[in-house]
Design a protein around this motif. Structure first.
Motif, PDB file in Angstrom:
ATOM      1  N   ASN A   1       7.547  20.617  13.131  1.00 12.12           N
ATOM      2  CA  ASN A   1       6.473  21.602  13.193  1.00 12.12           C
ATOM      3  C   ASN A   1       6.114  21.882  14.651  1.00 12.12           C
ATOM      4  OD1 ASN A   1       4.151  23.168  12.149  1.00 12.12           O
ATOM      5  ND2 ASN A   1       2.948  21.506  13.048  1.00 12.12           N
ATOM      6  N   VAL A   2       6.215  23.131  15.072  1.00 14.68           N
ATOM      7  CA  VAL A   2       5.956  23.518  16.464  1.00 14.68           C
ATOM      8  C   VAL A   2       4.549  24.101  16.586  1.00 14.68           C
ATOM      9  CG1 VAL A   2       6.639  25.054  18.356  1.00 14.68           C
ATOM     10  CG2 VAL A   2       8.384  23.947  16.947  1.00 14.68           C
ATOM     11  N   GLU A   3       3.796  23.587  17.550  1.00 14.52           N
ATOM     12  CA  GLU A   3       2.452  24.085  17.823  1.00 14.52           C
ATOM     13  C   GLU A   3       2.246  24.154  19.332  1.00 14.52           C
ATOM     14  OE1 GLU A   3      -0.130  22.535  13.996  1.00 14.52           O
ATOM     15  OE2 GLU A   3      -0.303  21.431  15.873  1.00 14.52           O
ATOM     16  N   TYR A   4       1.067  24.656  19.721  1.00 11.73           N
ATOM     17  CA  TYR A   4       0.699  24.726  21.134  1.00 11.73           C
ATOM     18  C   TYR A   4      -0.581  23.929  21.341  1.00 11.73           C
ATOM     19  CZ  TYR A   4       4.368  28.125  21.688  1.00 11.73           C
ATOM     20  OH  TYR A   4       5.605  28.723  21.722  1.00 11.73           O
ATOM     21  N   ASN A   5      -0.500  22.930  22.203  1.00 13.63           N
ATOM     22  CA  ASN A   5      -1.596  21.996  22.405  1.00 13.63           C
ATOM     23  C   ASN A   5      -2.770  22.645  23.125  1.00 13.63           C
ATOM     24  OD1 ASN A   5      -1.071  19.583  21.184  1.00 13.63           O
ATOM     25  ND2 ASN A   5      -0.160  18.602  22.969  1.00 13.63           N
ATOM     26  N   VAL A   6      -3.920  22.639  22.463  1.00  4.62           N
ATOM     27  CA  VAL A   6      -5.145  23.154  23.067  1.00  4.62           C
ATOM     28  C   VAL A   6      -6.268  22.169  22.756  1.00  4.62           C
ATOM     29  CG1 VAL A   6      -6.879  24.982  23.041  1.00  4.62           C
ATOM     30  CG2 VAL A   6      -4.451  25.574  22.925  1.00  4.62           C
ATOM     31  N   GLY A   7      -7.003  21.771  23.773  1.00  3.97           N
ATOM     32  CA  GLY A   7      -8.107  20.841  23.589  1.00  3.97           C
ATOM     33  C   GLY A   7      -8.365  20.067  24.870  1.00  3.97           C
ATOM     34  N   LEU A   8      -9.596  19.655  25.082  1.00  5.66           N
ATOM     35  CA  LEU A   8      -9.968  19.020  26.340  1.00  5.66           C
ATOM     36  C   LEU A   8      -9.129  17.786  26.633  1.00  5.66           C
ATOM     37  CD1 LEU A   8     -12.480  20.864  25.670  1.00  5.66           C
ATOM     38  CD2 LEU A   8     -13.829  19.215  26.968  1.00  5.66           C
ATOM     39  N   TRP A   9      -9.047  16.869  25.664  1.00  3.98           N
ATOM     40  CA  TRP A   9      -8.306  15.643  25.900  1.00  3.98           C
ATOM     41  C   TRP A   9      -6.812  15.920  26.044  1.00  3.98           C
ATOM     42  CZ3 TRP A   9      -8.681  11.375  28.111  1.00  3.98           C
ATOM     43  CH2 TRP A   9      -7.853  10.292  27.830  1.00  3.98           C
ATOM     44  N   LYS A  10      -6.324  16.926  25.343  1.00  2.00           N
ATOM     45  CA  LYS A  10      -4.905  17.296  25.467  1.00  2.00           C
ATOM     46  C   LYS A  10      -4.603  17.824  26.865  1.00  2.00           C
ATOM     47  CE  LYS A  10      -4.680  18.281  20.554  1.00  2.00           C
ATOM     48  NZ  LYS A  10      -4.764  19.326  19.532  1.00  2.00           N
ATOM     49  N   PHE A  11      -5.532  18.596  27.436  1.00  2.00           N
ATOM     50  CA  PHE A  11      -5.340  19.077  28.806  1.00  2.00           C
ATOM     51  C   PHE A  11      -5.238  17.899  29.778  1.00  2.00           C
ATOM     52  CE2 PHE A  11      -8.022  23.049  27.600  1.00  2.00           C
ATOM     53  CZ  PHE A  11      -6.939  23.575  26.904  1.00  2.00           C
TER      54      PHE A  11
ATOM     55  N   ALA B   1     -10.642  19.672  34.556  1.00  3.71           N
ATOM     56  CA  ALA B   1      -9.681  18.568  34.476  1.00  3.71           C
ATOM     57  C   ALA B   1      -8.717  18.595  35.656  1.00  3.71           C
ATOM     58  CB  ALA B   1      -8.912  18.642  33.159  1.00  3.71           C
ATOM     59  N   ALA B   2      -8.257  19.792  36.041  1.00  7.77           N
ATOM     60  CA  ALA B   2      -7.292  19.907  37.141  1.00  7.77           C
ATOM     61  C   ALA B   2      -7.887  19.401  38.449  1.00  7.77           C
ATOM     62  CB  ALA B   2      -6.836  21.354  37.288  1.00  7.77           C
ATOM     63  N   VAL B   3      -9.111  19.807  38.772  1.00  4.51           N
ATOM     64  CA  VAL B   3      -9.745  19.360  40.015  1.00  4.51           C
ATOM     65  C   VAL B   3      -9.909  17.841  40.005  1.00  4.51           C
ATOM     66  CG1 VAL B   3     -11.868  19.458  41.383  1.00  4.51           C
ATOM     67  CG2 VAL B   3     -10.916  21.550  40.420  1.00  4.51           C
ATOM     68  N   GLY B   4     -10.394  17.310  38.883  1.00  4.44           N
ATOM     69  CA  GLY B   4     -10.590  15.866  38.797  1.00  4.44           C
ATOM     70  C   GLY B   4      -9.302  15.082  38.920  1.00  4.44           C
ATOM     71  N   LYS B   5      -8.262  15.522  38.229  1.00  5.60           N
ATOM     72  CA  LYS B   5      -6.994  14.796  38.256  1.00  5.60           C
ATOM     73  C   LYS B   5      -6.300  14.883  39.621  1.00  5.60           C
ATOM     74  CE  LYS B   5      -6.356  12.659  34.353  1.00  5.60           C
ATOM     75  NZ  LYS B   5      -6.145  11.190  34.334  1.00  5.60           N
ATOM     76  N   LEU B   6      -6.442  16.027  40.302  1.00  7.69           N
ATOM     77  CA  LEU B   6      -5.887  16.116  41.662  1.00  7.69           C
ATOM     78  C   LEU B   6      -6.541  15.083  42.575  1.00  7.69           C
ATOM     79  CD1 LEU B   6      -5.651  19.992  42.150  1.00  7.69           C
ATOM     80  CD2 LEU B   6      -3.725  18.391  42.066  1.00  7.69           C
TER      81      LEU B   6
END
Length: 346
Positions: A318-328, A18-23
């Protein structure tokens, strides 16, 4: 002479992809990006978790593949994921295969380097990255190194690695054994099903808290990252909240008889979450930490993915940590404008 790049992305799992594509989508020229990974095989998702049921809908996998122009996914060959029901979950191999195609395409576009990065050093307004037999420099670095399963310390028990326990075909012979499973997560529910259908005499599930289920509303999901979804949720409601299978016992970890009950077990599986994989050493800093809201580690150094998850809070606190392809992907849309302005230079 050591070559200097605008951006270095370390890691080629879903977050690194995702990082390479978005850059590139933001106008960074491919020749100004170096992408580093030991294998370029979609990280652990591609090598360890292919036969694991996702807790993400097929529709969100589609969005990940199609929203990034640099992926050129419209030119990809047909993949099985296109035939799946959009609202359902699926085995991760259905997304791993198209992600490998995207990886191969991006590898033909940007500079790549097959290696681990062992050291980072900041000097002359650059980050210097040191790998196997080769060094290079970049003005900004994104670390997307992934995470590994957490473990507990019960040395008298034979550990079954999580990647084996999640894939029924890789389970060892457990005939006559009692197996302990720690945890009550999505992974735990899959492991319990696999062990119960294998040759284990008995399975004891040790847990700390009640089961948690995701609740879907029109525009948000309660317990989106920690609640059970899909097939795992259906199985848990039927067999955990309903009638327990005869060879399954559930024991709270605070039970006074915990150690006595655990002594019945010969093998163990830990499904208690993940922890960040070991990071490169940075000579000028101690252990690397990141801002949980924007991913900043230091000027020009940023963390992304399951190893550096975004902290989120819902309307109920409610506090959570976002993990998932679309979330990235959504997270990158939010933080890249900041990251591009928080470098080592002026």
């Amino acid at each position: 002479m050591v070559k200097t790049f605008e951006w270095a992305v370390v890691g080629a799992g879903p977050a690194g992809i995702a990082a390479v594509g978005k850059l590139m989508d933001r106008g960074v020229k491919p020749e100004n990006i170096i992408w580093v990974d030991p294998a370029f095989k979609v990280g652990d998702l591609g090598s360890k978790w292919r036969e694991v049921s996702s807790n993400t809908s097929v529709k969100l996998f589609w969005q990940f593949l199609k929203t990034c122009k640099a992926f050129n996914y419209d030119k990809a060959p047909p993949f099985e994921i296109e035939k799946l029901a959009p609202e359902k979950t699926c085995l991760l191999r259905y997304i791993a295969d198209p992600l490998q195609w995207v990886t191969d395409h991006l590898c033909e576009t940007v500079t790549t380097f097959k290696s681990e990065i062992h050291f980072l050093e900041q000097e002359n307004q650059l980050w210097h990255l040191k790998g196997h037999q080769k060094n290079f420099s970049a003005k900004s670095v994104i670390l997307a190194l992934g995470a590994q399963p957490k473990k507990l310390d019960f040395p008298n028990l034979k550990e079954i690695p999580l990647e084996q326990a999640l894939d029924k075909s890789k389970l060892p012979n457990l005939e006559g054994e009692t197996v302990a499973v720690f945890g009550a997560s999505h992974s735990a529910m899959i492991v319990l099903q696999n062990l119960l259908s294998a040759s284990a005499k008995k399975v004891i599930n040790f847990y700390q808290s009640p089961l948690k289920f995701a609740v879907f509303f029109e525009d948000w999901i309660l317990f989106d990252n920690t609640g059970l979804k899909g097939q795992s949720a259906e199985w848990a409601r039927r067999h955990i909240l309903g009638k327990l299978p005869e060879n399954l016992e559930r024991v709270q970890s605070s039970d006074p008889e915990f150690h006595k009950i655990l002594a019945q077990c010969q093998s163990v599986v830990y499904t208690i979450g993940f922890e960040r994989r070991a990071l490169p050493k940075v000579h000028q800093m101690g252990p690397l930490t990141h801002n949980e809201y924007n991913g900043i580690i230091a000027p020009g150094l940023f963390g992304l993915g399951i190893g550096f998850p975004q902290r989120v809070e819902d309307c109920y606190g409610n506090v959570e940590y976002n993990v998932g392809l679309w979330k990235f992907m959504l997270y990158l849309d939010k933080v890249l404008p900041l990251w591009t302005r928080y470098g080592l230079g002026d």
